[in-house]
Design a protein around this motif. Structure first.
Motif, PDB file in Angstrom:
ATOM      1  N   ASP A  60      -7.926  -3.383  -5.305  1.00 11.56           N
ATOM      2  CA  ASP A  60      -7.834  -3.237  -6.764  1.00 11.56           C
ATOM      3  C   ASP A  60      -6.657  -3.567  -7.272  1.00 11.56           C
ATOM      4  OD1 ASP A  60      -8.065  -0.995  -6.299  1.00 11.56           O
ATOM      5  OD2 ASP A  60      -9.651  -0.310  -7.562  1.00 11.56           O
ATOM      6  N   PHE A  61      -5.236  -3.548  -7.152  1.00 16.67           N
ATOM      7  CA  PHE A  61      -4.441  -3.605  -7.262  1.00 16.67           C
ATOM      8  C   PHE A  61      -4.195  -4.024  -8.755  1.00 16.67           C
ATOM      9  CE2 PHE A  61       0.191  -4.903  -8.011  1.00 16.67           C
ATOM     10  CZ  PHE A  61       0.589  -3.935  -7.677  1.00 16.67           C
ATOM     11  N   SER A  62      -4.388  -5.604  -8.747  1.00 18.59           N
ATOM     12  CA  SER A  62      -4.044  -5.831  -9.786  1.00 18.59           C
ATOM     13  C   SER A  62      -4.909  -4.897 -11.631  1.00 18.59           C
ATOM     14  CB  SER A  62      -4.700  -6.915 -10.824  1.00 18.59           C
ATOM     15  OG  SER A  62      -6.804  -7.143 -10.161  1.00 18.59           O
ATOM     16  N   PHE A  63      -5.486  -4.010 -10.904  1.00 17.69           N
ATOM     17  CA  PHE A  63      -6.534  -3.244 -12.075  1.00 17.69           C
ATOM     18  C   PHE A  63      -5.392  -1.764 -11.863  1.00 17.69           C
ATOM     19  CE2 PHE A  63      -9.563   0.662 -13.478  1.00 17.69           C
ATOM     20  CZ  PHE A  63      -9.803  -0.283 -14.792  1.00 17.69           C
ATOM     21  N   THR A  64      -4.717  -1.379 -11.043  1.00 17.70           N
ATOM     22  CA  THR A  64      -4.752   0.785 -10.290  1.00 17.70           C
ATOM     23  C   THR A  64      -3.902   0.444  -9.916  1.00 17.70           C
ATOM     24  OG1 THR A  64      -5.493  -0.002  -8.181  1.00 17.70           O
ATOM     25  CG2 THR A  64      -7.393   0.879  -9.694  1.00 17.70           C
ATOM     26  N   GLY A  65      -3.026  -0.560  -9.650  1.00 22.49           N
ATOM     27  CA  GLY A  65      -1.729  -0.891  -9.247  1.00 22.49           C
ATOM     28  C   GLY A  65      -1.456   0.845  -7.910  1.00 22.49           C
ATOM     29  N   GLN A  66      -2.421   0.552  -7.123  1.00 14.26           N
ATOM     30  CA  GLN A  66      -2.363   1.868  -6.589  1.00 14.26           C
ATOM     31  C   GLN A  66      -2.009   0.730  -4.970  1.00 14.26           C
ATOM     32  OE1 GLN A  66      -6.334   3.275  -6.184  1.00 14.26           O
ATOM     33  NE2 GLN A  66      -5.861   5.217  -7.142  1.00 14.26           N
ATOM     34  N   TRP A  67      -1.494   1.350  -3.988  1.00 13.48           N
ATOM     35  CA  TRP A  67      -0.493   0.659  -2.684  1.00 13.48           C
ATOM     36  C   TRP A  67      -1.584   1.950  -1.426  1.00 13.48           C
ATOM     37  CZ3 TRP A  67       2.577  -3.097  -2.929  1.00 13.48           C
ATOM     38  CH2 TRP A  67       3.501  -3.316  -4.021  1.00 13.48           C
ATOM     39  N   ASP A  68      -1.510   0.796  -0.545  1.00 19.35           N
ATOM     40  CA  ASP A  68      -1.751   1.400   0.841  1.00 19.35           C
ATOM     41  C   ASP A  68      -1.108   1.572   1.692  1.00 19.35           C
ATOM     42  OD1 ASP A  68      -5.412   0.764  -0.099  1.00 19.35           O
ATOM     43  OD2 ASP A  68      -5.247  -1.071   0.839  1.00 19.35           O
ATOM     44  N   VAL A  69      -0.863   2.361   2.603  1.00 18.45           N
ATOM     45  CA  VAL A  69      -0.010   3.321   3.218  1.00 18.45           C
ATOM     46  C   VAL A  69       0.390   3.601   4.476  1.00 18.45           C
ATOM     47  CG1 VAL A  69       2.160   4.108   2.910  1.00 18.45           C
ATOM     48  CG2 VAL A  69       1.557   3.517   0.763  1.00 18.45           C
ATOM     49  N   VAL A  70       0.680   2.884   5.234  1.00 14.54           N
ATOM     50  CA  VAL A  70       0.138   3.619   6.229  1.00 14.54           C
ATOM     51  C   VAL A  70       1.712   4.420   7.179  1.00 14.54           C
ATOM     52  CG1 VAL A  70      -0.277   2.366   9.388  1.00 14.54           C
ATOM     53  CG2 VAL A  70      -1.593   1.364   7.167  1.00 14.54           C
ATOM     54  N   VAL A  71       1.010   5.915   7.556  1.00 14.85           N
ATOM     55  CA  VAL A  71       2.083   6.160   8.378  1.00 14.85           C
ATOM     56  C   VAL A  71       1.929   6.698   9.652  1.00 14.85           C
ATOM     57  CG1 VAL A  71       3.163   8.511   7.522  1.00 14.85           C
ATOM     58  CG2 VAL A  71       2.453   7.584   5.546  1.00 14.85           C
TER      59      VAL A  71
END
Length: 475
Positions: A60-71
């Motif tokens: 839901d990036f277009s709404f929250t601006g959040q990112w999925d990150v794999v570390v």
């Protein structure tokens, strides 16, 4: 968005000088920075030897601006969700070795490495070494290796202008040259006059033609090399200047002038390429000067929650530049500042690209080049921390003069607005004393205050400042 971002998590990729500054700003602004550092250096304090494998837009990036990150850390991969990303991995990530431009290098029986692999000079004892490239790394390597090598050759295609860290009267070069006064002079003086002044001044120290360093370019069109000691090592024969290498044999290098030298080791100080393979769409930033708004923000994201910190080449200090970028980025993340429209950002990008192409040689390094004072003021204006010289001159002329004539230190951007510091004024007015304090180990009694600005120069600058400010107001 401001309240939503309060206490939210920000992924800081890289724990170098830019990453540490980003962490500091995030903490000051009430955000939770999580730093990932691939090496086992200072970043290990946050995530020991962790590597960012991928950064992708959340569903839901277009709404929250959040990112999925794999570390990846300690051999295990874990997934996280972050509210913002600050890429601080720097420009010097992938060593660049243009071996295809040096015929014969593959059959060279000696050792060849990139300067990135160099750690210490001991194992090069008694060797004949050629360093290819006359940037800062090449010059420093040639000088250090000359203490142990049988002979060091420094090869350059186009020559270089050499900055002195120690400038007139023994003062640090940046504290003398990088001032608002000089920045104003650079804007109003014709380019050929500045080139002539700089080149004459540098040639007064040593003759560039005699020393084999005379560049094929003018001073302003390409970044100079910092190397106070280089002419001393050239005149003593410890470092021998050579033109570009045309080819290698099994045991030697042949140069453009037809000369040939036996060598044991070749060190390529030929710079770096950069990439961000962890990004979902790496192509959007591979050409950073063409795709980043003020070298920080990709202009076409639905939400401005991705920022690049320190991915530029300031003619001046990197640390305060990165910290100011971080301050701006965090304010954009929190919704305290808004970016222009996509078309507005693209227009700014094109304008800067055209200016760079006109003023500088065509090279990746110059494409990211910014003038320190101008760029600091530009970013400071975005978050309302740029000092207003006209206002300051009216109510605090002493401070205004020091800001205008003195070193452009980061204190100037702590006088007002976000990050305001009560001690900024005093720090600015006493900065010259602190700069020379480490040298005062043998105090002499004298009438003149060291490194003071002559009264006549102050008067001229006041008149010039008033003239410029009056012109701006009327305009």
């Amino acid at each position: 968005m401001q309240d939503m971002m309060q206490g939210k998590r920000i992924m800081v990729i890289g724990a170098g000088v830019s990453g540490l500054g980003a962490i500091k700003i995030c903490l000051e602004e009430g955000l939770e920075p999580i730093c990932s550092e691939e090496s086992n250096d200072i970043g290990g304090l946050w995530r020991y030897e962790s590597k960012v494998c991928s950064v992708k837009k959340h569903s839901d990036f277009s709404f929250t601006g959040q990112w999925d990150v794999v570390v990846q850390a300690e051999g295990k991969q874990e997934s996280y969700v972050f509210d913002g990303i600050m890429v601080c991995s720097g420009l010097f990530t992938n060593p660049f070795m243009p071996l295809q431009k040096f015929p014969g290098i593959m059959r060279f029986k000696g050792q060849y490495i990139h300067s990135w692999e160099y750690k210490s000079p001991e194992k090069f004892q008694g060797k004949k070494i050629i360093v290819i490239g006359i940037g800062n790394s090449g010059a420093d390597l040639a000088i250090e290796l000359s203490h142990v090598a049988a002979q060091v050759f420094l090869s350059t295609r186009r020559g270089a202008w050499i900055w002195n860290r120690v400038w007139d009267y023994g003062m640090p070069m940046d504290t003398v040259l990088f001032t608002h006064f000089n920045s104003l002079l650079n804007k109003i003086c014709p380019e050929f006059l500045i080139n002539r002044w700089a080149e004459n001044k540098l040639n007064a120290r040593f003759n560039y033609e005699i020393y084999g360093l005379l560049p094929q370019h003018r001073f302003l069109t390409h970044q100079a090399t910092v190397g106070d000691d280089l002419p001393n090592y050239i005149i003593s024969g410890r470092v021998l200047m050579k033109p570009n290498v045309t080819k290698f044999t099994e045991t030697s290098a042949i140069f453009e002038d037809g000369t040939e030298e036996d060598v044991d080791v070749v060190i390529f100080a030929t710079g770096y390429t950069y990439s961000f393979p962890f990004l979902e769409n790496n192509s959007i930033v591979l050409d950073i000067q063409r795709s980043m708004y003020k070298f920080v923000f990709p202009p076409e994201l639905e939400k401005p929650t991705l920022a690049f910190i320190g991915i530029l080449q300031p003619v001046g200090a990197t640390i305060p530049t990165s910290e100011l970028q971080s301050q701006w980025a965090v304010h954009v993340f929190k919704g305290l500042n808004k970016l222009p429209s996509v078309s507005g950002m693209m227009a700014d990008i094109r304008k800067k690209r055209t200016k760079a192409e006109k003023e500088y040689l065509n090279s990746p390094r110059n494409a990211r080049r910014v003038q320190y004072v101008n760029y600091m003021d530009e970013i400071a204006s975005e978050i309302a921390v740029k000092p207003n010289l006209f206002s300051l001159f009216l109510w605090d002329p002493k401070l205004a003069l020091e800001i205008f004539l003195g070193p452009c230190t980061p204190y100037q951007y702590c006088l007002q607005g976000p990050g305001k510091w009560a001690g900024a004024r005093e720090a600015i007015l006493t900065q010259r004393e602190r700069i020379i304090k480490p040298l005062r180990t043998r105090t002499l009694i004298c009438d003149q205050v060291p490194w003071s600005v002559p009264l006549w120069l102050k008067r001229i600058c006041v008149a010039l400042l008033l003239f410029v400010l009056t012109f701006i107001i009327k305009g």
